[in-house]
Design a protein around this motif. Sequence first.
Motif, PDB file in Angstrom:
ATOM      1  N   ASP A 130       0.600  -1.385  -0.062  1.00 37.17           N
ATOM      2  CA  ASP A 130       0.054   0.061   0.037  1.00 37.17           C
ATOM      3  C   ASP A 130       0.871   1.260  -0.192  1.00 37.17           C
ATOM      4  O   ASP A 130       0.464   2.318  -0.756  1.00 37.17           O
ATOM      5  N   ALA A 131       1.917   1.351   0.954  1.00 37.22           N
ATOM      6  CA  ALA A 131       2.710   2.469   0.721  1.00 37.22           C
ATOM      7  C   ALA A 131       4.034   2.197   1.432  1.00 37.22           C
ATOM      8  O   ALA A 131       4.174   1.329   2.229  1.00 37.22           O
ATOM      9  N   VAL A 132       5.027   3.095   1.096  1.00 38.59           N
ATOM     10  CA  VAL A 132       6.381   3.069   1.748  1.00 38.59           C
ATOM     11  C   VAL A 132       6.727   4.292   2.106  1.00 38.59           C
ATOM     12  O   VAL A 132       6.555   5.423   1.297  1.00 38.59           O
TER      13      VAL A 132
ATOM     14  N   GLY B 126      23.150  12.902  13.310  1.00 38.73           N
ATOM     15  CA  GLY B 126      22.364  12.533  14.773  1.00 38.73           C
ATOM     16  C   GLY B 126      21.090  11.667  14.370  1.00 38.73           C
ATOM     17  O   GLY B 126      20.371  11.796  15.559  1.00 38.73           O
ATOM     18  N   GLU B 127      20.896  11.052  13.403  1.00 38.67           N
ATOM     19  CA  GLU B 127      19.628  10.330  13.253  1.00 38.67           C
ATOM     20  C   GLU B 127      18.406  11.153  13.227  1.00 38.67           C
ATOM     21  O   GLU B 127      17.382  10.852  13.314  1.00 38.67           O
ATOM     22  N   ASN B 128      18.451  12.741  13.129  1.00 35.84           N
ATOM     23  CA  ASN B 128      17.379  13.378  12.948  1.00 35.84           C
ATOM     24  C   ASN B 128      16.810  13.771  11.632  1.00 35.84           C
ATOM     25  O   ASN B 128      17.421  13.441  10.520  1.00 35.84           O
ATOM     26  N   VAL B 129      15.536  13.299  11.630  1.00 35.70           N
ATOM     27  CA  VAL B 129      14.666  13.126  10.267  1.00 35.70           C
ATOM     28  C   VAL B 129      14.621  14.612   9.544  1.00 35.70           C
ATOM     29  O   VAL B 129      14.023  15.545  10.165  1.00 35.70           O
ATOM     30  N   GLU B 130      15.202  14.677   8.623  1.00 37.87           N
ATOM     31  CA  GLU B 130      15.305  16.133   7.724  1.00 37.87           C
ATOM     32  C   GLU B 130      14.328  16.048   6.379  1.00 37.87           C
ATOM     33  O   GLU B 130      14.191  17.074   5.983  1.00 37.87           O
ATOM     34  N   PHE B 131      14.084  15.091   6.133  1.00 36.49           N
ATOM     35  CA  PHE B 131      13.400  14.819   4.780  1.00 36.49           C
ATOM     36  C   PHE B 131      12.715  13.525   4.907  1.00 36.49           C
ATOM     37  O   PHE B 131      12.910  12.526   5.486  1.00 36.49           O
ATOM     38  N   VAL B 132      11.207  13.667   4.137  1.00 35.15           N
ATOM     39  CA  VAL B 132      10.371  12.304   4.285  1.00 35.15           C
ATOM     40  C   VAL B 132       9.834  12.407   2.910  1.00 35.15           C
ATOM     41  O   VAL B 132       9.379  13.450   2.355  1.00 35.15           O
ATOM     42  N   LYS B 133       9.459  11.258   2.423  1.00 34.08           N
ATOM     43  CA  LYS B 133       8.627  10.937   1.279  1.00 34.08           C
ATOM     44  C   LYS B 133       7.973   9.769   1.230  1.00 34.08           C
ATOM     45  O   LYS B 133       8.540   8.670   1.482  1.00 34.08           O
ATOM     46  N   VAL B 134       6.801   9.856   0.882  1.00 29.30           N
ATOM     47  CA  VAL B 134       5.886   8.734   0.936  1.00 29.30           C
ATOM     48  C   VAL B 134       5.378   8.395  -0.446  1.00 29.30           C
ATOM     49  O   VAL B 134       5.010   9.300  -1.161  1.00 29.30           O
ATOM     50  N   TYR B 135       5.412   7.316  -0.822  1.00 27.55           N
ATOM     51  CA  TYR B 135       5.005   6.616  -2.116  1.00 27.55           C
ATOM     52  C   TYR B 135       3.701   5.860  -1.632  1.00 27.55           C
ATOM     53  O   TYR B 135       3.713   4.873  -1.054  1.00 27.55           O
TER      54      TYR B 135
ATOM     55  N   VAL C  44      -0.220   3.958  -3.222  1.00 28.03           N
ATOM     56  CA  VAL C  44      -1.282   3.567  -3.998  1.00 28.03           C
ATOM     57  C   VAL C  44      -2.149   4.623  -4.279  1.00 28.03           C
ATOM     58  O   VAL C  44      -2.978   4.788  -5.284  1.00 28.03           O
ATOM     59  N   SER C  45      -2.613   5.554  -3.484  1.00 25.88           N
ATOM     60  CA  SER C  45      -3.470   6.608  -3.672  1.00 25.88           C
ATOM     61  C   SER C  45      -3.078   7.916  -2.857  1.00 25.88           C
ATOM     62  O   SER C  45      -2.203   7.554  -1.644  1.00 25.88           O
ATOM     63  N   GLU C  46      -3.756   9.022  -2.986  1.00 26.02           N
ATOM     64  CA  GLU C  46      -3.635  10.098  -2.121  1.00 26.02           C
ATOM     65  C   GLU C  46      -4.058   9.882  -0.888  1.00 26.02           C
ATOM     66  O   GLU C  46      -3.462  10.335   0.290  1.00 26.02           O
ATOM     67  N   GLU C  47      -5.069   9.389  -0.668  1.00 27.34           N
ATOM     68  CA  GLU C  47      -5.674   9.084   0.700  1.00 27.34           C
ATOM     69  C   GLU C  47      -4.735   8.175   1.637  1.00 27.34           C
ATOM     70  O   GLU C  47      -4.486   8.352   2.731  1.00 27.34           O
ATOM     71  N   VAL C  48      -4.232   6.973   0.961  1.00 28.90           N
ATOM     72  CA  VAL C  48      -3.207   6.116   1.677  1.00 28.90           C
ATOM     73  C   VAL C  48      -2.042   6.871   1.956  1.00 28.90           C
ATOM     74  O   VAL C  48      -1.511   6.640   2.932  1.00 28.90           O
ATOM     75  N   ALA C  49      -1.490   7.964   1.259  1.00 28.34           N
ATOM     76  CA  ALA C  49      -0.282   8.406   1.199  1.00 28.34           C
ATOM     77  C   ALA C  49      -0.598   9.437   2.570  1.00 28.34           C
ATOM     78  O   ALA C  49       0.441   9.450   3.510  1.00 28.34           O
ATOM     79  N   ALA C  50      -1.684  10.224   2.773  1.00 26.09           N
ATOM     80  CA  ALA C  50      -1.952  11.124   3.733  1.00 26.09           C
ATOM     81  C   ALA C  50      -1.793  10.246   5.074  1.00 26.09           C
ATOM     82  O   ALA C  50      -1.433  10.724   5.992  1.00 26.09           O
ATOM     83  N   ARG C  51      -2.648   9.000   4.923  1.00 25.98           N
ATOM     84  CA  ARG C  51      -2.931   8.433   6.328  1.00 25.98           C
ATOM     85  C   ARG C  51      -1.554   7.572   6.767  1.00 25.98           C
ATOM     86  O   ARG C  51      -1.206   7.782   7.947  1.00 25.98           O
TER      87      ARG C  51
ATOM     88  N   VAL D  95       1.997   5.957  -8.653  1.00 27.44           N
ATOM     89  CA  VAL D  95       1.845   6.044  -7.593  1.00 27.44           C
ATOM     90  C   VAL D  95       1.563   7.483  -7.164  1.00 27.44           C
ATOM     91  O   VAL D  95       1.710   8.526  -7.863  1.00 27.44           O
ATOM     92  N   TYR D  96       1.041   7.639  -5.915  1.00 21.33           N
ATOM     93  CA  TYR D  96       0.817   9.128  -5.207  1.00 21.33           C
ATOM     94  C   TYR D  96       1.992   9.357  -4.436  1.00 21.33           C
ATOM     95  O   TYR D  96       2.300   8.482  -3.530  1.00 21.33           O
ATOM     96  N   GLN D  97       2.680  10.522  -4.408  1.00 21.53           N
ATOM     97  CA  GLN D  97       3.845  10.804  -3.447  1.00 21.53           C
ATOM     98  C   GLN D  97       3.563  12.224  -2.889  1.00 21.53           C
ATOM     99  O   GLN D  97       3.190  13.086  -3.153  1.00 21.53           O
ATOM    100  N   LEU D  98       4.134  12.072  -1.588  1.00 19.23           N
ATOM    101  CA  LEU D  98       4.256  13.349  -0.853  1.00 19.23           C
ATOM    102  C   LEU D  98       5.436  13.798  -0.535  1.00 19.23           C
ATOM    103  O   LEU D  98       6.489  12.552   0.050  1.00 19.23           O
TER     104      LEU D  98
END
Length: 275
Positions: A14-16, A24-33, A35-42, A107-110
């Motif tokens: 469904d998503a990755v 320092g293991e701080n998250v500076e970047f996020v990308k979600v792939y 199957v849909s916009e709804e699944v990406a947001a969730r 796929v839908y990406q954010l």
Amino acid sequence: MGMEDILVPKERRDAVVFIGVDRGENVEFVKVYAVSEEVAARTLEEFFNAKGLFPSDFFLVDKGVESLKGKGAITTRSETGLSAKLSRLGLRLLSNGVLYTEGLESVYQLTLVSERLLGEFQESEKAKRSELTKLKLLTLGESTLVENLRDADITAYLPEGVKFLREPPVERVAELLAAGETVVVETKDAGRYERLGFSIFIRIPPLSPEEFAEAVSEELGFRVDPGIFERLPPHKRGYYSAKAIARLAKKLRVRTGREWEELLRLAVRIHLGEV
């Protein structure tokens, strides 16, 4: 996905989620792939909750449908371009698994970045816009002296009919101006030509150690420490020097097999004529 499940690397349908983390293991970047916009947001919401991150600390910089172009799966191996870009920013690419995409054409990406990373992007774009504004003065078709300390390519802005000279003899420029020619002179030492009375003077400053390190990183494909280049004088902090130092380091690496930082410092010394 559950709170714990979303952080466990595994095969997914469904998503990755891909992230870029600093040392320092701080998250500076996020990308979600997904199957849909709804699944990406969730998925994004679940990821933030599971990592204890605040959505308000991140800025959405891109979203929308992305073609798969024959990809059978989305993995860190398939995202080599993204990995290289993040590496140049000093970030390491991680993911929570593999997204299998059989039967999907897109796929839908954010894509989101931290406030710190956004600030870096904005400063870089601001510098580029400032340089572009200066270079547009060349289109006026007036005799211009350009002190180009960062080796920016100015040829695209030269109008027809002007004579473009790099580091010419002062006497030659004086003759052309006296003959009524429109001349654009590019130099790293503007003082040589100041007495000639150009209509326009453009100064393009040298790259900062950070910008120089970014240029070298582009050539090598990984992030390098800006501190290596702090001793370079201004006239040596241009794109030509960045490419030259990167080439030297690559050749030294093949010959010696030493660590990159040591080789880059040696390449700087060679470039400065200290070896």
